[in-house]
Design a protein around this motif. Structure first.
Motif, PDB file in Angstrom:
ATOM      1  N   PRO A   1       0.795  -1.237   0.000  1.00  0.00           N
ATOM      2  CA  PRO A   1       0.000   0.000   0.000  1.00  0.00           C
ATOM      3  C   PRO A   1       0.824   1.282   0.000  1.00  0.00           C
ATOM      4  CG  PRO A   1      -0.948  -1.617   1.505  1.00  0.00           C
ATOM      5  CD  PRO A   1       0.334  -2.203   1.025  1.00  0.00           C
ATOM      6  N   ILE A   2       2.018   1.276   0.606  1.00  0.00           N
ATOM      7  CA  ILE A   2       2.820   2.494   0.684  1.00  0.00           C
ATOM      8  C   ILE A   2       3.204   3.013  -0.702  1.00  0.00           C
ATOM      9  CG2 ILE A   2       5.041   1.284   0.827  1.00  0.00           C
ATOM     10  CD1 ILE A   2       4.094   4.469   2.752  1.00  0.00           C
TER      11      ILE A   2
ATOM     12  N   GLY B   1      -0.273   4.672  -6.013  1.00  0.00           N
ATOM     13  CA  GLY B   1      -0.338   6.017  -6.580  1.00  0.00           C
ATOM     14  C   GLY B   1       1.012   6.596  -6.979  1.00  0.00           C
ATOM     15  N   LYS B   2       2.065   5.817  -6.827  1.00  0.00           N
ATOM     16  CA  LYS B   2       3.409   6.324  -7.172  1.00  0.00           C
ATOM     17  C   LYS B   2       3.862   5.870  -8.561  1.00  0.00           C
ATOM     18  CE  LYS B   2       5.015   6.838  -2.382  1.00  0.00           C
ATOM     19  NZ  LYS B   2       3.687   6.770  -1.776  1.00  0.00           N
ATOM     20  N   HIS B   3       3.038   5.130  -9.261  1.00  0.00           N
ATOM     21  CA  HIS B   3       3.264   4.753 -10.668  1.00  0.00           C
ATOM     22  C   HIS B   3       4.563   3.971 -10.872  1.00  0.00           C
ATOM     23  CE1 HIS B   3       0.010   7.580 -11.333  1.00  0.00           C
ATOM     24  NE2 HIS B   3       0.737   8.537 -10.758  1.00  0.00           N
ATOM     25  N   LEU B   4       4.959   3.188  -9.865  1.00  0.00           N
ATOM     26  CA  LEU B   4       6.196   2.419 -10.000  1.00  0.00           C
ATOM     27  C   LEU B   4       6.033   1.226 -10.935  1.00  0.00           C
ATOM     28  CD1 LEU B   4       7.464   2.283  -6.293  1.00  0.00           C
ATOM     29  CD2 LEU B   4       7.703   4.112  -7.970  1.00  0.00           C
TER      30      LEU B   4
ATOM     31  N   VAL C   1      10.928   5.365   7.338  1.00  0.00           N
ATOM     32  CA  VAL C   1      12.215   4.669   7.397  1.00  0.00           C
ATOM     33  C   VAL C   1      12.072   3.156   7.270  1.00  0.00           C
ATOM     34  CG1 VAL C   1      14.204   4.170   8.868  1.00  0.00           C
ATOM     35  CG2 VAL C   1      13.298   6.494   8.745  1.00  0.00           C
ATOM     36  N   GLU C   2      11.114   2.567   7.981  1.00  0.00           N
ATOM     37  CA  GLU C   2      10.958   1.108   7.963  1.00  0.00           C
ATOM     38  C   GLU C   2      10.617   0.604   6.568  1.00  0.00           C
ATOM     39  OE1 GLU C   2       8.241  -2.377  10.103  1.00  0.00           O
ATOM     40  OE2 GLU C   2       8.335  -0.356  10.972  1.00  0.00           O
ATOM     41  N   ASP C   3       9.690   1.285   5.897  1.00  0.00           N
ATOM     42  CA  ASP C   3       9.305   0.879   4.536  1.00  0.00           C
ATOM     43  C   ASP C   3      10.459   1.100   3.559  1.00  0.00           C
ATOM     44  OD1 ASP C   3       6.369   0.183   4.791  1.00  0.00           O
ATOM     45  OD2 ASP C   3       6.351   2.201   5.629  1.00  0.00           O
ATOM     46  N   PHE C   4      11.204   2.167   3.770  1.00  0.00           N
ATOM     47  CA  PHE C   4      12.330   2.492   2.896  1.00  0.00           C
ATOM     48  C   PHE C   4      13.356   1.357   2.918  1.00  0.00           C
ATOM     49  CE2 PHE C   4      16.565   4.174   2.170  1.00  0.00           C
ATOM     50  CZ  PHE C   4      16.406   5.003   1.069  1.00  0.00           C
TER      51      PHE C   4
ATOM     52  N   ILE D   1      12.454   7.734 -10.865  1.00  0.00           N
ATOM     53  CA  ILE D   1      11.747   8.059  -9.623  1.00  0.00           C
ATOM     54  C   ILE D   1      12.729   7.952  -8.461  1.00  0.00           C
ATOM     55  CG2 ILE D   1       9.910   7.380  -8.028  1.00  0.00           C
ATOM     56  CD1 ILE D   1       8.311   6.371 -10.401  1.00  0.00           C
ATOM     57  N   TYR D   2      12.779   9.001  -7.650  1.00  0.00           N
ATOM     58  CA  TYR D   2      13.606   8.991  -6.449  1.00  0.00           C
ATOM     59  C   TYR D   2      12.719   8.681  -5.247  1.00  0.00           C
ATOM     60  CZ  TYR D   2      17.532  11.456  -8.766  1.00  0.00           C
ATOM     61  OH  TYR D   2      18.586  11.806  -9.567  1.00  0.00           O
ATOM     62  N   LEU D   3      13.159   7.760  -4.398  1.00  0.00           N
ATOM     63  CA  LEU D   3      12.488   7.459  -3.141  1.00  0.00           C
ATOM     64  C   LEU D   3      13.451   7.788  -2.001  1.00  0.00           C
ATOM     65  CD1 LEU D   3      10.777   4.068  -4.050  1.00  0.00           C
ATOM     66  CD2 LEU D   3       9.775   6.360  -4.062  1.00  0.00           C
ATOM     67  N   PHE D   4      13.058   8.721  -1.146  1.00  0.00           N
ATOM     68  CA  PHE D   4      13.930   9.213  -0.082  1.00  0.00           C
ATOM     69  C   PHE D   4      13.489   8.713   1.286  1.00  0.00           C
ATOM     70  CE2 PHE D   4      14.444  12.671  -3.254  1.00  0.00           C
ATOM     71  CZ  PHE D   4      15.829  12.713  -3.327  1.00  0.00           C
TER      72      PHE D   4
END
Length: 322
Positions: free
Chosen positions: A206-207, A210-213, A280-283, A251-254
């Motif tokens: 779910p995280i 909508g991010k179109h990955l 942080v945990e999902d990252f 796409i950058y994920l920070f």
């Protein structure tokens, strides 16, 4: 008559001393120019990661050639600096120095015409010089070299052997202390390992909605805002995007506080690609313990992983069919 002899002798002595003093001053200037070359090479080699990316972004060649070319520039600067200090084959080295400074100056003029005000890495990233400032510096060095063009070559026993050893050393040292990444890929193989099935499943959580990955081919980059190698990777990716026109595929994920994001953009000289900030945990669940982590994703399927050292423009071009 004796007075005239003394007068003439004194005159010749003064002229000789003036000539000798002038030559000593010229030798000082010769050594000064040599030290500038050495200082420039040294500051480039200690900032080689940033310098090689800069070289890649300002020339039409691929990344692997840019790795080699960046170190060749450093090696040539080292060699010229050493030979100017030694004074060996001065006439030839003097000419080569002016030619090299002229080539650098032409490049800087093209940067000025293009409107660039970025650090040109003349002195690495320790001393930031704009193209205009570096051009002024080059012109000053050329003027000094023209003034001291008439100097005898230094002669001492074994000077040819000493000069040869220092010249070879100057050329190869940048390649020894910092081998191009494409020469030592096996060292970094561990950073490209991943479980494709688990990671592909993770990107559907779910995280990521909508991010179109999962739409088309994407280069998904996991970055920490304070990570130096993440910033360098962002600069490398920016260079690739400019040459391959893949801005919409990046796409950058920070992880981190958004207030630090502007500093990341400034330090990395990266384009502001589409980005999201993750908890942080999902990252770390997807990125793994080593950053940066760059994933090649094809319609939601993770097919390849790269890190800073293993990210190659040829792989990116092949993935996107460029």
């Amino acid at each position: 008559e004796l007075r005239e002899v003394v007068y003439i002798t004194s005159l010749f002595y003064c002229l000789y001393m003036s000539y000798t003093t002038l030559n000593k001053i010229k030798i000082v200037f010769r050594c000064l120019v040599g030290l500038v070359f050495l200082f420039s090479a040294y500051l480039k080699v200690i900032a080689i990661n940033g310098f090689e990316i800069y070289v890649y972004t300002v020339n039409p060649f691929n990344l692997n050639f840019s790795f080699f070319f960046a170190r060749l520039i450093i090696g040539v600067e080292f060699t010229i600096g050493i030979l100017l200090l030694l004074g060996y084959r001065y006439k030839i080295i003097h000419t080569i120095s002016i030619v090299l400074l002229s080539i650098f100056s032409i490049f800087l003029i093209t940067q000025l015409v293009a409107g660039s005000k970025e650090n040109c890495f003349c002195f690495g990233d320790a001393i930031s010089f704009t193209p205009l400032e570096s051009l002024v510096k080059n012109i000053a060095l050329i003027i000094i070299l023209l003034i001291i063009r008439k100097l005898p070559a230094t002669q001492f026993r074994y000077i040819s052997i000493v000069s040869l050893l220092f010249s070879v050393g100057g050329l190869v040292v940048p390649f020894i202390i910092s081998p191009p990444d494409n020469w030592v890929q096996n060292r970094y193989a561990q950073y490209t390992e991943f479980d494709a099935e688990i990671l592909t499943q993770t990107l559907t959580e779910p995280i990521y909605e909508g991010k179109h990955l999962n739409e088309g081919k994407k280069l998904i980059c996991y970055f920490s805002m304070g990570c130096e190698y993440c910033k360098l990777t962002a600069g490398k990716i920016t260079g690739m995007s400019e040459k391959q026109s893949i801005d919409s595929n990046i796409i950058y994920l920070f992880m981190g506080d958004e207030k630090n994001l502007n500093q990341f953009w400034d330090d990395s000289d990266s384009k502001k690609f589409t980005y999201y900030i993750l908890p942080v945990e999902d990252f770390f669940k997807a990125s793994g313990s080593h950053l940066p982590a760059i994933y090649f994703v094809d319609n939601g399927n993770v097919v390849k992983k790269a890190a800073y050292r293993t990210l190659n423009d040829k792989d990116v071009a092949t993935f996107f069919g460029k």
